[in-house]
Design a protein around this motif. Structure first.
Motif, PDB file in Angstrom:
ATOM      1  N   GLU A   1      -3.095  -5.469  -0.073  1.00  0.00           N
ATOM      2  CA  GLU A   1      -2.338  -4.243   0.169  1.00  0.00           C
ATOM      3  C   GLU A   1      -1.369  -4.385   1.340  1.00  0.00           C
TER       4      GLU A   1
ATOM      5  N   ALA B   1      -7.875  -1.148  -4.256  1.00  0.00           N
ATOM      6  CA  ALA B   1      -7.220  -0.048  -3.546  1.00  0.00           C
ATOM      7  C   ALA B   1      -6.260   0.724  -4.434  1.00  0.00           C
TER       8      ALA B   1
ATOM      9  N   ARG C   1       0.810  -1.221   0.000  1.00  0.00           N
ATOM     10  CA  ARG C   1       0.000   0.000   0.000  1.00  0.00           C
ATOM     11  C   ARG C   1       0.841   1.268   0.000  1.00  0.00           C
TER      12      ARG C   1
ATOM     13  N   ASP D   1      -7.946  -4.259  -1.129  1.00  0.00           N
ATOM     14  CA  ASP D   1      -7.978  -3.932   0.295  1.00  0.00           C
ATOM     15  C   ASP D   1      -8.637  -5.052   1.081  1.00  0.00           C
ATOM     16  N   GLU D   2      -8.811  -4.848   2.377  1.00  0.00           N
ATOM     17  CA  GLU D   2      -9.325  -5.900   3.246  1.00  0.00           C
ATOM     18  C   GLU D   2     -10.794  -6.204   2.984  1.00  0.00           C
TER      19      GLU D   2
END
Length: 470
Positions: free
Chosen positions: A305, A334, A226, A328-329
């Protein structure tokens, strides 16, 4: 004249002193090795013993039992190392006492006996420290621990109080993040690697740039994907309904050769589209220009990420991928990351012959016309043109242009606000982001013309162009 009993006592004390010296050196070697042995290396050694057909069953059982003993020792790694250090120091002290006793037995004065004992104890201590880093156990800590397993077990048994300090360290480690034993060992080894690199860089004949790259390599495992990705707000995407001709135009305007293909929004990822696939499809078939980009789509590579950069780099090497979509989670997109982003973490910014250097300050290029770096603060724009932009959610000229357009600007796009016309005029860097923005008075009413499109195209045409440029 020394009688027989005195001579026997001197010989016995000398043999005990030499035995303590040997014991001290063995304990010092074990003290170094215990901090380098990992559970994984011991498990691998068990597998090697079990699969070695040249060893009998009895010998295998003895070796595996010794490995299990070492495994129990490294459960409390720091307590074991503390026990070894305590016994090493104790042996050195007793060596000095024995030498002093031998000197006094040989009718030496008190001060001479004390000096002899102190010098001998210091000599043994220095010898154990000097031999420890240069011996073979540094490269084979498992072999050293297996060889001295009984001695180390004896040291631990004789120093039960060392576990008290280990319990306090364990509580501190739990409060600091609850690292496992092997994870803490890996952290210690990384710190030792950084210290070694610092020592190399300090030497006069070492290239500072190489030293910086070595430092960057050591930080790859601590850098997450990220931190190096292109965020989704800066991504250039192509709509799945676009044609190959429109995709080729988008590549020409943006400077990218690998672009994500999306459906309704960025999270509706359909795949990746490569410029070379489009060129190959249209090179000998002009009619292919009207084909949809879905005909050349490729499966995207997805990475979380939170993935460390070193793992990302190795995965992209193995799969022969140069670009990956970052998830992303929650499963949303992302951003986007390339293999060059990972390389730049080691060697620094990579520029090619098409990259241009951004001006550090705004430059006046005509009457009332300024060329400003994309990161120029809005406050500086307001001072130059004596206007009040009044935008709280953006801070730079690039951010203002992006907000007015409602998407990532490409070269040639422009918008108008507060009587000022902002035009994206240049790109720089490998990511081909807009680097320069030309700002000039528009001469039109700002309330009715804010955010308008090019004079040569209607609003509907501009919307169609925007749809294609996605």
């Amino acid at each position: 004249m020394i009688d027989a009993w005195t001579l026997a006592a001197v010989i016995i004390m000398a043999l005990v002193a030499l035995s303590l010296v040997s014991f001290s050196l063995m304990v010092a070697s074990s003290e170094t090795a215990v901090s380098r042995v990992t559970r994984a290396s011991l498990n691998n050694r068990i597998l090697e013993v079990q699969t070695d057909d040249s060893i009998g069953h009895l010998a295998k059982a003895k070796q595996i039992d010794k490995i299990h003993k070492v495994q129990r020792l490294i459960v409390d790694r720091y307590a074991t190392a503390g026990s070894c250090a305590f016994l090493r120091i104790t042996c050195n002290v007793f060596d000095g006492v024995l030498v002093a006793a031998i000197a006094m037995t040989l009718c030496s004065p008190l001060w001479g006996a004390l000096v002899a004992g102190a010098v001998f104890a210091l000599a043994v201590a220095v010898l154990s420290v000097m031999l420890r880093p240069h011996s073979t156990e540094d490269s084979k800590p498992v072999d050293v621990m297996l060889h001295y397993a009984r001695i180390v077990s004896l040291a631990v048994a004789l120093t039960p109080f060392s576990k008290t300090g280990e319990e306090r360290k364990a509580r501190r480690r739990a409060g600091a993040g609850d690292l496992s034993d092997d994870e803490e060992l890996e952290k210690i080894q990384r710190d030792q690697g950084r210290a070694m690199v610092d020592r190399l860089v300090e030497s006069s004949d070492f290239d500072p740039e190489v030293g910086e790259m070595l430092r960057n390599v050591l930080t790859l495992s601590e850098t997450l994907t990220r931190e190096i990705m292109v965020p989704r707000t800066d991504m250039i995407c192509v709509d799945s309904s676009s044609t190959l001709e429109q995709f080729l135009q988008l590549c020409s305007r943006s400077g990218y050769s690998r672009i994500p293909m999306i459906g309704d929004d960025v999270d509706d990822l359909k795949g990746m589209v490569y410029l070379k696939d489009a060129v190959r499809a249209m090179a000998f078939n002009p009619g292919a220009r009207k084909r949809k980009v879905t005909s050349i789509r490729r499966e995207p590579m997805l990475v979380p990420e939170s993935k460390p950069v070193d793992d990302l780099f190795h995965q992209m090497q193995r799969t022969r991928q140069h670009v990956a979509m970052v998830v992303d989670e929650y499963g949303g997109i992302a951003g986007l990351v390339t293999i060059e982003d990972a390389l730049e973490q080691i060697v620094g910014e990579l520029d090619d012959e098409h990259d241009r250097i951004q001006h550090s300050k705004p430059e006046k290029i005509g009457k009332g016309k300024w060329r400003m770096p994309a990161r120029t603060p809005i406050a500086e724009l307001e001072d130059i043109f004596e206007v009040d932009i009044d935008e709280d959610d953006v801070d730079t000229v690039y951010g203002l242009l992006t907000k007015l357009l409602g998407r990532v600007p490409l070269v040639g796009m422009h918008a108008v606000t507060r009587g000022l016309k902002l035009t994206a005029s240049d790109t720089a860097g490998r990511r081909k982001q807009v680097s320069m923005v030309v700002v000039e008075p528009d001469g039109l009413d700002s309330d009715s013309e804010e955010g308008r499109f090019d004079d040569n195209e209607t609003e509907d045409e501009a919307k169609d162009t925007e749809q294609n440029d996605r």
